[in-house]
Design an enzyme around this catalytic site. Structure first.
Site, PDB file in Angstrom:
ATOM      1  N   GLY A  14       0.804  -1.220   0.000  1.00 53.95           N
ATOM      2  CA  GLY A  14       0.000   0.000   0.000  1.00 53.95           C
ATOM      3  C   GLY A  14       0.837   1.270   0.000  1.00 53.95           C
ATOM      4  NE  ARG A 333      29.019  12.141  20.378  1.00 56.18           N
ATOM      5  CZ  ARG A 333      29.808  12.824  19.549  1.00 56.18           C
ATOM      6  NH1 ARG A 333      30.589  13.795  20.033  1.00 56.18           N
ATOM      7  NH2 ARG A 333      29.839  12.542  18.265  1.00 56.18           N
ATOM      8  CG  HIS A 363      31.511  21.107  36.964  1.00 53.85           C
ATOM      9  ND1 HIS A 363      30.953  20.966  38.203  1.00 53.85           N
ATOM     10  CD2 HIS A 363      32.813  21.390  37.187  1.00 53.85           C
ATOM     11  CE1 HIS A 363      31.863  21.163  39.135  1.00 53.85           C
ATOM     12  NE2 HIS A 363      32.995  21.424  38.546  1.00 53.85           N
TER      13      HIS A 363
END
EC number: 2.7.7.23
Length: 456
Positions: A14, A333, A363
């Site tokens: 479809g 990552r 940080h």
């Protein structure tokens, strides 16, 4: 279940006009993977020896996306109905196998329901999946004689009396390969749509004295198809609610089940806590007593016992040992690895880097292509300068190193055990054990200095 060999045909030709998309309809995703992939997975789990995927629109994109060598790709050049689609696949059917017909845009069909359907198929007959609806408008109606299924009448071809029937055809059926080929060869398109309906084989089987066994799915959502994005969103909601319920019953504490998304698989230990708006993608493993804060995304990662991931952190293709703490707003990552007790704080990014036991990067830091030892302190603003414009280079930091704030480590470079790097240092050469390194510009004081004044 029948002991016969079985093939599955998945109709996926479809165009999906009502999706208003250039993407083939069956490639639109539900829970992070294409709708048709859910159907393929169900077919494999139900024991299909062969899977024939009937395609039309976007065939090249389908094949490049699915990349499944086990699929037999069957072209339906013209979309002339479900019967026509099955006719394209019929040359591949074996006479002595059962053939199960599924749909690429009906993604939530369950393995349990398919197993029940196959087991219910009578010898020489057809197993048919049907449901009863309060409003069956638009669906093919199941006709019965003396309580037995005798045929299916499409809505546009149904009489007023037949339209009062509330049992409808889902389109999912199973039949013997030889019988199916014979019935498919007899189909015609003498109907309101001018199409070849697979549903016509039900009346053929009835007229031959074959039994048609009707089976109902466990949940209506299993047989709901997708023709537009609203229907897809509704099925996504149903799927996520089901996954959340399973996790809660298995002991995972979801603080807000309605705001949790599972787009893959989740293995978990005991006493896991997950806050609102967390997304789990791919294959994820959470150990015992893991806590995940609000808004986190965890993808293809293993997180050990007693780890805590604070809000709005992203963890992808990473490995965390026990008792690690992450975030808030941290990004791990692919290739990031944290050993026992390591800490990565807010606005710290790691890629292809290992942080040793008890080491901390609190940080505003980037650690890429780095190997960092145990009990290392990485000061705020530290950057491993790993890319020279053409190639990536590695930074190695030994145990017990102190890296002061605003340090740049220009790779390739090695910092030996126990070294101290003063704040604001740019490291371009290797540092020996227990050395102090600093590269500060002398501080200048000018008494009575006045800033320039703008000219009027």
């Amino acid at each position: 279940m029948s002991s016969h060999a079985m093939s599955v045909v998945i109709l996926a030709a479809g165009k999906g006009t009502r999706m208003y998309s250039d993407l083939p309809k069956v490639l639109h995703t539900l829970a992070g993977k294409p709708m048709v992939q859910h159907v393929i997975d169900a077919a494999k789990h139900v024991g299909a020896q062969h899977i024939h995927l009937v395609y039309g629109h976007g065939g090249d994109l389908l094949q490049s996306t699915l990349k499944d060598a086990s699929l037999n790709w069957v072209l339906q050049a013209e979309q002339l109905g479900t019967g026509h689609a099955m006719q394209q696949a019929a040359p591949f059917f074996s006479d002595d196998e059962d053939v199960l017909m599924l749909y690429g845009d009906v993604p939530l069909i369950s393995v349990d329901t398919l197993q029940q359907l196959c087991a219910a198929k009578p010898q020489g007959g057809i197993g048919l999946l049907t449901v009863k609806l309060d409003d069956p408008t638009g669906y093919g109606r199941i006709t019965r004689e003396n309580g037995n299924v005798s045929g299916i009448v499409e809505h546009k071809d149904a009489s007023d009396e037949q339209r009062q029937i509330n049992e409808i055809n889902t389109g999912i059926l199973v039949a013997n390969g030889a019988d199916l080929k014979r019935w498919l060869a007899k189909l015609d398109n003498n109907n309101a749509q001018g199409e070849y309906y697979i549903t016509d084989i039900i009346a053929m089987a009835w007229n031959e004295g074959r039994e048609i066994a009707a089976v109902h799915p466990q949940r209506l959502s299993e047989v709901e198809g997708v023709n537009n994005r609203l229907q897809l969103a509704r099925l996504e909601h149903v799927y996520q609610a089901e996954q959340a319920e399973k996790l809660l019953l298995a002991g995972v504490m979801l603080r807000d089940p309605a705001r949790f998304d599972l787009r893959g698989t989740l293995q978990h230990g005991r006493d896991v806590e997950i806050d609102a708006n967390v997304i789990i993608e791919g294959d994820v493993v959470l150990g015992n007593r893991v806590k995940i804060g609000a808004g986190c995304v965890i993808k293809n990662s293993v997180i050990g016992d007693d780890c805590e991931i604070s809000p709005y952190s992203v963890v992808e293709d990473a490995l965390l040992d026990t008792a690690c703490t992450i975030g808030p707003f941290a990004r791990l990552r692919p290739g990031a690895e944290l050993l026992e007790g390591a800490h990565v704080g807010n606005f710290v990014e790691m890629k292809k880097a290992r942080l040793g036991k008890g080491s901390k990067a609190g940080h505003l830091t980037y650690l890429g292509d780095a190997e960092i030892g145990d009990n290392v302190n990485i000061g705020a603003g530290t950057i491993t300068c790993n890319y020279d414009g053409a190639n990536k280079h590695k930074t190695i930091i030994g145990d017990d190193v102190f890296v002061g704030s605003d340090t740049q480590l220009v790779a390739p470079v090695t910092v030996a055990k126990g070294a101290t790097i003063a704040a604001g240092t740019t490291v371009t050469r290797n540092i020996a054990e227990n050395e102090l390194v600093l590269t500060r510009v002398p501080q200048v004081h000018k008494q009575g200095w006045r800033r320039p004044v703008k000219k009027k």
